[in-house]
Scaffold this motif. Structure first.
Motif, PDB file in Angstrom:
ATOM      1  N   GLU A  53       0.831  -1.209   0.000  1.00 39.98           N
ATOM      2  CA  GLU A  53       0.000   0.000   0.000  1.00 39.98           C
ATOM      3  C   GLU A  53       0.863   1.256   0.000  1.00 39.98           C
ATOM      4  O   GLU A  53       0.600   2.197  -0.749  1.00 39.98           O
ATOM      5  N   MET A  54       1.894   1.277   0.842  1.00 44.82           N
ATOM      6  CA  MET A  54       2.764   2.448   0.916  1.00 44.82           C
ATOM      7  C   MET A  54       3.503   2.665  -0.393  1.00 44.82           C
ATOM      8  O   MET A  54       3.616   3.782  -0.884  1.00 44.82           O
ATOM      9  N   GLU A  55       3.994   1.587  -0.976  1.00 47.58           N
ATOM     10  CA  GLU A  55       4.685   1.701  -2.258  1.00 47.58           C
ATOM     11  C   GLU A  55       3.750   2.248  -3.331  1.00 47.58           C
ATOM     12  O   GLU A  55       4.129   3.107  -4.133  1.00 47.58           O
ATOM     13  N   ASP A  56       2.509   1.791  -3.335  1.00 45.46           N
ATOM     14  CA  ASP A  56       1.519   2.275  -4.290  1.00 45.46           C
ATOM     15  C   ASP A  56       1.267   3.772  -4.098  1.00 45.46           C
ATOM     16  O   ASP A  56       1.197   4.521  -5.079  1.00 45.46           O
ATOM     17  N   ILE A  57       1.163   4.211  -2.871  1.00 41.17           N
ATOM     18  CA  ILE A  57       0.963   5.640  -2.591  1.00 41.17           C
ATOM     19  C   ILE A  57       2.160   6.455  -3.067  1.00 41.17           C
ATOM     20  O   ILE A  57       2.015   7.486  -3.723  1.00 41.17           O
ATOM     21  N   ILE A  58       3.369   5.990  -2.748  1.00 37.61           N
ATOM     22  CA  ILE A  58       4.577   6.719  -3.120  1.00 37.61           C
ATOM     23  C   ILE A  58       4.691   6.835  -4.642  1.00 37.61           C
ATOM     24  O   ILE A  58       4.945   7.922  -5.174  1.00 37.61           O
ATOM     25  N   VAL A  59       4.470   5.743  -5.338  1.00 34.51           N
ATOM     26  CA  VAL A  59       4.611   5.748  -6.798  1.00 34.51           C
ATOM     27  C   VAL A  59       3.483   6.531  -7.465  1.00 34.51           C
ATOM     28  O   VAL A  59       3.726   7.393  -8.305  1.00 34.51           O
TER      29      VAL A  59
END
Length: 79
Positions: A53-59
């Motif tokens: 989820e965090m990676e998706d938000i960052i990207v």
């Protein structure tokens, strides 16, 4: 960041989030050379789903992605 997957927050949750943001900001302001350590420590607490989820938000929200062909990070539009 205002991402809230649960859809609702209690007043205590909001206060806790504000405290954590303040505390982290204070650490980063006082010791900017340690920012990567603070982030790494937080990520170590994440479950696999939370990391995804965090990676998706960052990207998708901030436009930062890892370039697999190098060891550097790439910001879209600034390669």
């Amino acid at each position: 960041m205002t991402y809230n997957p649960s859809g609702s927050q209690t007043p205590e949750t909001l206060r806790q989030r504000e405290r954590i943001v303040y505390e982290l900001f204070s650490l980063m302001k006082d010791n900017p050379e340690n920012i990567s350590l603070y982030i790494e420590d937080m990520i170590l607490l994440y479950t696999r789903d939370q990391m995804n989820e965090m990676e998706d938000i960052i990207v998708n929200h901030y436009g930062v992605e890892h370039d697999e062909s190098s060891k550097d990070y790439v910001i879209r539009g600034y390669q």
